[in-house]
Write a protein that holds these residues in place. Sequence first.
Motif, PDB file in Angstrom:
ATOM      1  N   HIS A 188      25.732 -71.997 -55.726  1.00 53.56           N
ATOM      2  CA  HIS A 188      24.415 -71.388 -55.996  1.00 53.56           C
ATOM      3  C   HIS A 188      23.233 -71.802 -55.028  1.00 53.56           C
ATOM      4  N   ALA A 189      23.897 -72.176 -53.746  1.00 58.35           N
ATOM      5  CA  ALA A 189      23.023 -72.396 -52.425  1.00 58.35           C
ATOM      6  C   ALA A 189      22.385 -71.422 -51.888  1.00 58.35           C
ATOM      7  N   ASP A 190      21.172 -71.334 -51.228  1.00 61.33           N
ATOM      8  CA  ASP A 190      20.978 -70.415 -50.248  1.00 61.33           C
ATOM      9  C   ASP A 190      21.401 -70.602 -48.882  1.00 61.33           C
ATOM     10  N   LEU A 191      22.075 -69.803 -48.646  1.00 62.06           N
ATOM     11  CA  LEU A 191      22.979 -69.649 -47.327  1.00 62.06           C
ATOM     12  C   LEU A 191      22.422 -68.502 -46.448  1.00 62.06           C
ATOM     13  N   SER A 192      21.615 -67.723 -46.808  1.00 62.84           N
ATOM     14  CA  SER A 192      21.205 -66.424 -46.343  1.00 62.84           C
ATOM     15  C   SER A 192      21.108 -66.800 -44.727  1.00 62.84           C
ATOM     16  N   ASN A 193      21.598 -65.735 -43.884  1.00 61.17           N
ATOM     17  CA  ASN A 193      21.038 -65.873 -42.489  1.00 61.17           C
ATOM     18  C   ASN A 193      21.965 -67.176 -41.842  1.00 61.17           C
ATOM     19  N   VAL A 194      22.913 -68.009 -42.741  1.00 62.30           N
ATOM     20  CA  VAL A 194      23.095 -69.174 -41.856  1.00 62.30           C
ATOM     21  C   VAL A 194      24.231 -68.946 -40.819  1.00 62.30           C
ATOM     22  N   ASN A 195      24.653 -69.767 -39.857  1.00 59.83           N
ATOM     23  CA  ASN A 195      25.460 -69.625 -38.905  1.00 59.83           C
ATOM     24  C   ASN A 195      26.502 -70.782 -39.242  1.00 59.83           C
ATOM     25  N   LEU A 196      27.619 -69.956 -39.659  1.00 63.54           N
ATOM     26  CA  LEU A 196      28.906 -70.909 -40.210  1.00 63.54           C
ATOM     27  C   LEU A 196      30.031 -70.450 -39.205  1.00 63.54           C
ATOM     28  N   SER A 197      29.802 -69.895 -38.095  1.00 64.20           N
ATOM     29  CA  SER A 197      30.926 -69.408 -37.304  1.00 64.20           C
ATOM     30  C   SER A 197      31.710 -70.624 -36.880  1.00 64.20           C
ATOM     31  N   SER A 198      32.922 -70.435 -36.970  1.00 66.59           N
ATOM     32  CA  SER A 198      34.123 -71.569 -36.656  1.00 66.59           C
ATOM     33  C   SER A 198      34.084 -72.881 -37.256  1.00 66.59           C
ATOM     34  N   ALA A 199      33.467 -72.739 -38.436  1.00 61.40           N
ATOM     35  CA  ALA A 199      33.295 -74.025 -39.375  1.00 61.40           C
ATOM     36  C   ALA A 199      34.378 -74.036 -40.372  1.00 61.40           C
ATOM     37  N   LYS A 200      34.667 -75.138 -40.545  1.00 63.53           N
ATOM     38  CA  LYS A 200      35.882 -75.587 -41.609  1.00 63.53           C
ATOM     39  C   LYS A 200      35.339 -75.550 -43.026  1.00 63.53           C
ATOM     40  N   LEU A 201      35.557 -74.548 -43.733  1.00 62.26           N
ATOM     41  CA  LEU A 201      35.181 -74.623 -45.093  1.00 62.26           C
ATOM     42  C   LEU A 201      36.187 -74.530 -46.020  1.00 62.26           C
ATOM     43  N   GLN A 205      24.010 -86.159 -58.033  1.00 65.91           N
ATOM     44  CA  GLN A 205      22.886 -86.784 -58.329  1.00 65.91           C
ATOM     45  C   GLN A 205      21.514 -85.950 -58.672  1.00 65.91           C
ATOM     46  N   ASN A 206      21.842 -84.599 -58.107  1.00 70.57           N
ATOM     47  CA  ASN A 206      20.444 -83.761 -58.142  1.00 70.57           C
ATOM     48  C   ASN A 206      20.991 -82.351 -58.643  1.00 70.57           C
ATOM     49  N   PRO A 207      21.568 -82.435 -59.958  1.00 72.37           N
ATOM     50  CA  PRO A 207      22.208 -81.211 -60.415  1.00 72.37           C
ATOM     51  C   PRO A 207      21.367 -79.930 -60.658  1.00 72.37           C
ATOM     52  N   ASP A 208      19.908 -80.137 -60.737  1.00 72.00           N
ATOM     53  CA  ASP A 208      18.940 -79.142 -60.978  1.00 72.00           C
ATOM     54  C   ASP A 208      18.282 -78.284 -59.612  1.00 72.00           C
ATOM     55  N   ILE A 209      18.812 -78.987 -58.477  1.00 76.65           N
ATOM     56  CA  ILE A 209      18.277 -78.447 -57.208  1.00 76.65           C
ATOM     57  C   ILE A 209      19.046 -77.502 -56.491  1.00 76.65           C
ATOM     58  N   GLU A 210      18.788 -76.565 -56.475  1.00 72.53           N
ATOM     59  CA  GLU A 210      19.216 -75.235 -55.747  1.00 72.53           C
ATOM     60  C   GLU A 210      19.035 -75.474 -54.127  1.00 72.53           C
ATOM     61  N   PRO A 211      20.036 -75.769 -53.439  1.00 74.25           N
ATOM     62  CA  PRO A 211      20.084 -76.005 -52.082  1.00 74.25           C
ATOM     63  C   PRO A 211      19.330 -74.814 -51.362  1.00 74.25           C
ATOM     64  N   ASP A 212      18.558 -75.181 -50.201  1.00 74.19           N
ATOM     65  CA  ASP A 212      18.136 -74.363 -49.391  1.00 74.19           C
ATOM     66  C   ASP A 212      18.668 -74.487 -48.010  1.00 74.19           C
ATOM     67  N   LEU A 213      19.246 -73.806 -47.613  1.00 76.87           N
ATOM     68  CA  LEU A 213      20.010 -73.873 -46.346  1.00 76.87           C
ATOM     69  C   LEU A 213      19.886 -72.628 -45.416  1.00 76.87           C
ATOM     70  N   ALA A 214      18.956 -71.840 -45.847  1.00 75.89           N
ATOM     71  CA  ALA A 214      18.979 -70.618 -45.093  1.00 75.89           C
ATOM     72  C   ALA A 214      18.390 -70.604 -43.825  1.00 75.89           C
ATOM     73  N   GLY A 215      19.135 -70.040 -42.861  1.00 75.84           N
ATOM     74  CA  GLY A 215      18.977 -69.650 -41.337  1.00 75.84           C
ATOM     75  C   GLY A 215      19.262 -71.040 -40.864  1.00 75.84           C
ATOM     76  N   ALA A 216      20.081 -72.006 -41.349  1.00 75.01           N
ATOM     77  CA  ALA A 216      20.758 -73.202 -40.698  1.00 75.01           C
ATOM     78  C   ALA A 216      21.768 -72.932 -39.677  1.00 75.01           C
ATOM     79  N   ASP A 217      21.968 -73.666 -38.535  1.00 74.22           N
ATOM     80  CA  ASP A 217      23.066 -73.298 -37.939  1.00 74.22           C
ATOM     81  C   ASP A 217      24.071 -74.706 -38.005  1.00 74.22           C
ATOM     82  N   LEU A 218      25.017 -74.271 -38.808  1.00 76.94           N
ATOM     83  CA  LEU A 218      26.450 -75.073 -39.136  1.00 76.94           C
ATOM     84  C   LEU A 218      27.432 -74.545 -38.506  1.00 76.94           C
ATOM     85  N   SER A 219      27.350 -74.057 -37.458  1.00 71.53           N
ATOM     86  CA  SER A 219      28.523 -73.483 -36.765  1.00 71.53           C
ATOM     87  C   SER A 219      29.466 -74.911 -36.449  1.00 71.53           C
TER      88      SER A 219
END
Length: 160
Positions: free
Chosen positions: A49-62, A24-38
Motif C-alpha cells: 500500500h505504498a505510494d510509489l507514483s512516478n518512482v524510478n525503479l529502473s534496474s532495481a532488484k525487487l 513498528q509503524n503498521p498504520d503509516i502508508e509510505p510515501d515514496l512518490a517520485g523517488a529515485d530508487l534506480s
Amino acid sequence: MANQDQLSILKLQGSNAWNIWRSQNPDIEPDLAGADLSKCDLSAANLFHADLSNVNLSSAKLSKADFRRAYLNGANLSSAELMDANLSSAEMIASNLSKANLLRVDLRWANLSRANLDEANLTAADFRRANLAEAIITDEQLKEVHSLAGATMPDGSKYA
C-alpha cells in the motif's frame, strides 16, 4: 513528493531495516512518490500500500518484494528484477515495465492499463482479473503467462 525520512530508511538502510520500520509503524502508508530508487536492492521489501507514483525503479532488484495494493502509476520499472514479487491489486497505470523480469509475479487484479511491457519476461506470471487495456504487450509474451482468466486484454476484451 517522497517523505525524506522514509526514503532514507529504505534507500540508505535497505530492506531489512525498512521491514522492521514497517512492522513498528503498521498504520503509516509510505510515501515514496517520485523517488529515485534506480539500481537499489530492495529484495523482499514490504511496500504494501505504498505510494510509489512516478518512482524510478529502473534496474532495481525487487525479487520477492510485496507491492500489494501499491500505487505505481507512471513508475519506471524498466529492466527491474521482480521475480516472485507480489503486485496483486497494484495500480500501475502507464508504468514502464519494458525488459523487466516478471518471472512468477503475482499480478492478480492489478491495473496495468497503458503499461509498457515490451520485451518483459512474463514466464509463469499470474494476470488473473488484471486490467491490460491499452497495454503494450505481444501475443508471444502472453503465451508464457500462468493465467489470464478474467483479464481485460489490450483491445478491451475480456479473456475467458
